[in-house]
Motif scaffolding. Structure first.
Motif, PDB file in Angstrom:
ATOM      1  N   SER A  36       0.824  -1.205   0.000  1.00  0.00           N
ATOM      2  CA  SER A  36       0.000   0.000   0.000  1.00  0.00           C
ATOM      3  C   SER A  36       0.861   1.260   0.000  1.00  0.00           C
ATOM      4  O   SER A  36       0.579   2.221  -0.728  1.00  0.00           O
ATOM      5  N   ILE A  37       1.901   1.264   0.815  1.00  0.00           N
ATOM      6  CA  ILE A  37       2.778   2.434   0.886  1.00  0.00           C
ATOM      7  C   ILE A  37       3.519   2.630  -0.439  1.00  0.00           C
ATOM      8  O   ILE A  37       3.707   3.759  -0.908  1.00  0.00           O
ATOM      9  N   ALA A  38       3.932   1.525  -1.069  1.00  0.00           N
ATOM     10  CA  ALA A  38       4.577   1.624  -2.388  1.00  0.00           C
ATOM     11  C   ALA A  38       3.624   2.267  -3.390  1.00  0.00           C
ATOM     12  O   ALA A  38       4.018   3.146  -4.172  1.00  0.00           O
ATOM     13  N   GLY A  39       2.360   1.841  -3.367  1.00  0.00           N
ATOM     14  CA  GLY A  39       1.359   2.440  -4.253  1.00  0.00           C
ATOM     15  C   GLY A  39       1.157   3.917  -3.966  1.00  0.00           C
ATOM     16  O   GLY A  39       0.976   4.731  -4.886  1.00  0.00           O
ATOM     17  N   TYR A  40       1.194   4.272  -2.674  1.00  0.00           N
ATOM     18  CA  TYR A  40       1.050   5.677  -2.285  1.00  0.00           C
ATOM     19  C   TYR A  40       2.205   6.505  -2.833  1.00  0.00           C
ATOM     20  O   TYR A  40       2.002   7.596  -3.399  1.00  0.00           O
TER      21      TYR A  40
END
Length: 300
Positions: A36-40
């Motif tokens: 999720s953080i990578a996508g953010y």
């Protein structure tokens, strides 16, 4: 005497924390938060620390809630399998009511946290819990198609980060979704191959043909190929703001070909050792390409 009491309390707290990690599947939850953080990072024009904190906390809560609901539903089946019989509920260390309380609290906290980011983020998080617990979990004992259904909530985290950063759903988060969607088939079928005997004790139908045969191995190869194709697509300008430079796409392609090599080895040998190597290669692949995507954005 006071020292003994203090030691007992410390041990009790340690056991409670250990059971909390197990009921929420902490390692899996952390890997989902990482996605999720990578996508953010990929979607954000500017990184906001508070948004990252909300996404990490909300994401962990949503995954933890899904896993807790899952273990409540499957408590009797978990007791039949070697790898799950020592989980908090079947072992008797945690009651069903306690596990449900944990799951409900995590759901509420997760939805609220993600809602502060954006309503769309909260909506996708809630959808993932619903699909995982209400559709995927019951289907696991009915049909191998459960893996296909489970791939939908499993593919949301990478996409969720982009939506959290932009409050928008388009080709970019759709591409991130498809990468993780196709990745899950070789990953979970390799895991299902390794644990097939144990899964059968619980009545789970995880392999696409129901057997550890060439048919299952062939499907693993085909889904791995699709995963590789989707993973390098951002290098060709079809995916909006989601872009890969040619050097980054080359590295992603090489990582995919390594994973494909292990898929072919499983087709050739059809043994648990090959399945384990493919499973480990898949875990490495998804983590590496997320890092490559983010680093490529930051330096290009």
């Amino acid at each position: 005497m006071k020292s003994a009491v203090g030691s007992l309390k410390s041990t009790s707290l340690s056991l409670i924390f250990s059971d909390f990690k197990e009921i929420t599947k902490a390692k899996l939850a952390v890997s989902v938060v990482f996605s999720s953080i990578a996508g953010y990072f990929l979607g954000a024009y500017q990184i906001e620390l508070w948004s990252v904190v909300l996404l990490a906390f909300g994401g962990y809560c949503m995954v933890g809630a899904s896993n807790a609901y899952n273990q409540v539903i499957e408590k009797d089946l978990d007791a039949l399998m070697k790898r799950t019989r020592n989980r908090p509920i079947p072992s008797g260390r945690m009651s069903v009511s306690t596990a449900m309380t944990v799951a409900i609290l995590l759901t509420i906290l997760g939805v609220i946290s993600l809602y502060f980011l954006s309503p769309k983020t909260a909506m996708f998080g809630a959808i993932s819990i619903f699909l995982y617990t209400s559709v995927y979990t019951p289907l696991k004992t009915k049909t191998p198609l459960a893996v296909f259904v489970g791939a939908f909530p499993g593919a949301i985290p990478f996409m969720l980060g982009w939506v959290a950063a932009t409050d928008d759903f388009g080709i970019e988060p759709g591409t991130l979704f498809m990468i993780q969607f196709f990745w899950q088939f070789p990953h979970f079928w390799a895991l299902g191959w390794m644990l097939d005997d144990d899964y059968k004790r619980g009545g789970f139908k995880m392999l696409p043909t129901g057997k550890k045969d060439r048919g299952t191995a062939l499907q693993i190869i085909l889904y791995t190929i699709w995963m590789i194709v989707i993973s390098v697509m951002p290098a060709f300008g079809f995916t909006g703001r989601l872009h890969l430079t040619i050097p980054a796409a080359t590295i992603v392609l090489l990582c995919g070909l390594i994973m494909l090599f292990f898929a072919f080895r499983l087709y050739e040998k059809r043994d648990n050792v090959s399945a384990r190597r493919l499973m480990l290669a898949s875990v490495t692949y998804i983590s590496l390409i997320q890092i490559i995507y983010v680093v490529d954005k930051l330096i290009s």
